[in-house]
Design a protein around this motif. Structure first.
Motif, PDB file in Angstrom:
ATOM      1  N   UNK A  56      53.042  31.421  33.416  1.00  0.00           N
ATOM      2  CA  UNK A  56      52.175  31.602  32.257  1.00  0.00           C
ATOM      3  C   UNK A  56      52.384  30.451  31.275  1.00  0.00           C
ATOM      4  N   UNK A  57      53.638  30.031  31.090  1.00  0.00           N
ATOM      5  CA  UNK A  57      53.921  28.899  30.207  1.00  0.00           C
ATOM      6  C   UNK A  57      53.265  27.617  30.685  1.00  0.00           C
ATOM      7  N   UNK A  58      53.240  27.441  31.995  1.00  0.00           N
ATOM      8  CA  UNK A  58      52.586  26.259  32.555  1.00  0.00           C
ATOM      9  C   UNK A  58      51.086  26.289  32.275  1.00  0.00           C
ATOM     10  N   UNK A  59      50.482  27.470  32.395  1.00  0.00           N
ATOM     11  CA  UNK A  59      49.054  27.608  32.086  1.00  0.00           C
ATOM     12  C   UNK A  59      48.772  27.286  30.618  1.00  0.00           C
ATOM     13  N   UNK A  60      49.687  27.690  29.732  1.00  0.00           N
ATOM     14  CA  UNK A  60      49.528  27.389  28.305  1.00  0.00           C
ATOM     15  C   UNK A  60      49.666  25.882  28.083  1.00  0.00           C
ATOM     16  N   UNK A  61      50.619  25.258  28.770  1.00  0.00           N
ATOM     17  CA  UNK A  61      50.816  23.806  28.699  1.00  0.00           C
ATOM     18  C   UNK A  61      49.523  23.077  29.066  1.00  0.00           C
ATOM     19  N   UNK A 148      50.692  37.327  22.230  1.00  0.00           N
ATOM     20  CA  UNK A 148      51.402  37.855  23.409  1.00  0.00           C
ATOM     21  C   UNK A 148      51.074  37.044  24.662  1.00  0.00           C
ATOM     22  N   UNK A 149      52.057  36.887  25.514  1.00  0.00           N
ATOM     23  CA  UNK A 149      51.838  36.182  26.785  1.00  0.00           C
ATOM     24  C   UNK A 149      50.906  37.016  27.652  1.00  0.00           C
ATOM     25  N   UNK A 150      49.817  36.442  28.081  1.00  0.00           N
ATOM     26  CA  UNK A 150      48.821  37.177  28.874  1.00  0.00           C
ATOM     27  C   UNK A 150      49.359  37.588  30.229  1.00  0.00           C
ATOM     28  N   UNK A 151      49.184  38.865  30.552  1.00  0.00           N
ATOM     29  CA  UNK A 151      49.705  39.366  31.833  1.00  0.00           C
ATOM     30  C   UNK A 151      48.639  40.059  32.674  1.00  0.00           C
ATOM     31  N   UNK A 174      54.859  42.639  42.115  1.00  0.00           N
ATOM     32  CA  UNK A 174      54.791  43.936  41.434  1.00  0.00           C
ATOM     33  C   UNK A 174      55.613  43.945  40.145  1.00  0.00           C
ATOM     34  N   UNK A 175      56.656  43.121  40.063  1.00  0.00           N
ATOM     35  CA  UNK A 175      57.491  43.094  38.851  1.00  0.00           C
ATOM     36  C   UNK A 175      57.072  42.065  37.830  1.00  0.00           C
ATOM     37  N   UNK A 176      55.960  41.373  38.080  1.00  0.00           N
ATOM     38  CA  UNK A 176      55.554  40.270  37.206  1.00  0.00           C
ATOM     39  C   UNK A 176      55.216  40.740  35.796  1.00  0.00           C
TER      40      UNK A 176
END
Length: 203
Positions: A56-61, A148-151, A174-176
């Motif tokens: 997710x951080x990479x996508x934000x980058x 919030x970090x998108x999930x 499943x735990x992501x």
């Protein structure tokens, strides 16, 4: 019959066909061997695919356009390796889709930034870069700490990457969401930055 270069240049259709043929052959000769070199297709020892928070951080980058000012490729020149560390190798980037090498360096290269600064330093730097680097012209990103970090689509992303060859297990998928619970976009981006360049262990 003597060959005349002038005849070739005057026949534009033939010239176009021959140019395409030469470019195609030259491209194949340069690209195809790379698919058979283990150093370019297999990950370096210890490299793992991005965990959900780093992904997710990479996508934000990418979304925030960080690659426009920061490269992630250290070239094998003394000036580069003394400043940034060991030069980049292809096996470090096998799980990057797309890779973030870049060529513009308005800001420093980030290929080996992982572990160089504390999480708190990164938080201050993202909120207002001039608080830690007074001459910085990097824009501030204060909203990342409040978003919030998108999930919602994290499982779908992991499944697509697994289909492309990334070794994610069913448990990883499943735990992501649980890993992203309570995390902000700033947390995710910092997790991504802290992982950059840490897989290559140099003696």
């Amino acid at each position: 019959m003597r060959f005349s270069h002038e005849a070739l240049e005057k026949n534009s259709a033939l010239l176009i066909v021959l140019i395409i043929l030469v470019v195609a052959v030259g491209g194949l000769v340069e690209i195809v061997p790379l698919y058979f070199q283990r150093s370019t297709t297999e990950p370096v020892a210890g490299l793992k695919p991005y965990p959900p928070l780093q992904l997710v951080g990479r996508d934000i980058y990418v979304r925030e356009g960080c690659y426009n000012c920061h490269s992630q490729m250290i070239r094998p020149f003394r000036a580069e390796t003394e400043r940034y560390g060991h030069y980049s190798v292809a096996g470090e980037f096998v799980y990057d889709r797309p890779f973030q090498w870049g060529s513009k360096r308005t800001g420093p290269d980030l290929a080996r930034v992982g572990g160089r600064y504390s999480d708190e330093w990164h938080r201050i730097h993202l909120d207002n870069p001039r608080d830690v680097v007074p001459e910085s012209n990097m824009p501030a990103y204060p909203w990342l700490a409040k978003t919030p970090a998108g999930s919602d689509d994290i499982e779908a992303k992991l499944k697509v990457l697994r289909a492309l060859g990334h070794p994610y297990s069913d448990g990883d998928i499943t735990g992501a969401r649980k890993e992203l619970a309570g995390k902000t976009e700033q947390d995710a981006l910092i997790a991504y930055l802290q992982g950059l360049g840490t897989a290559l262990k140099v003696r």
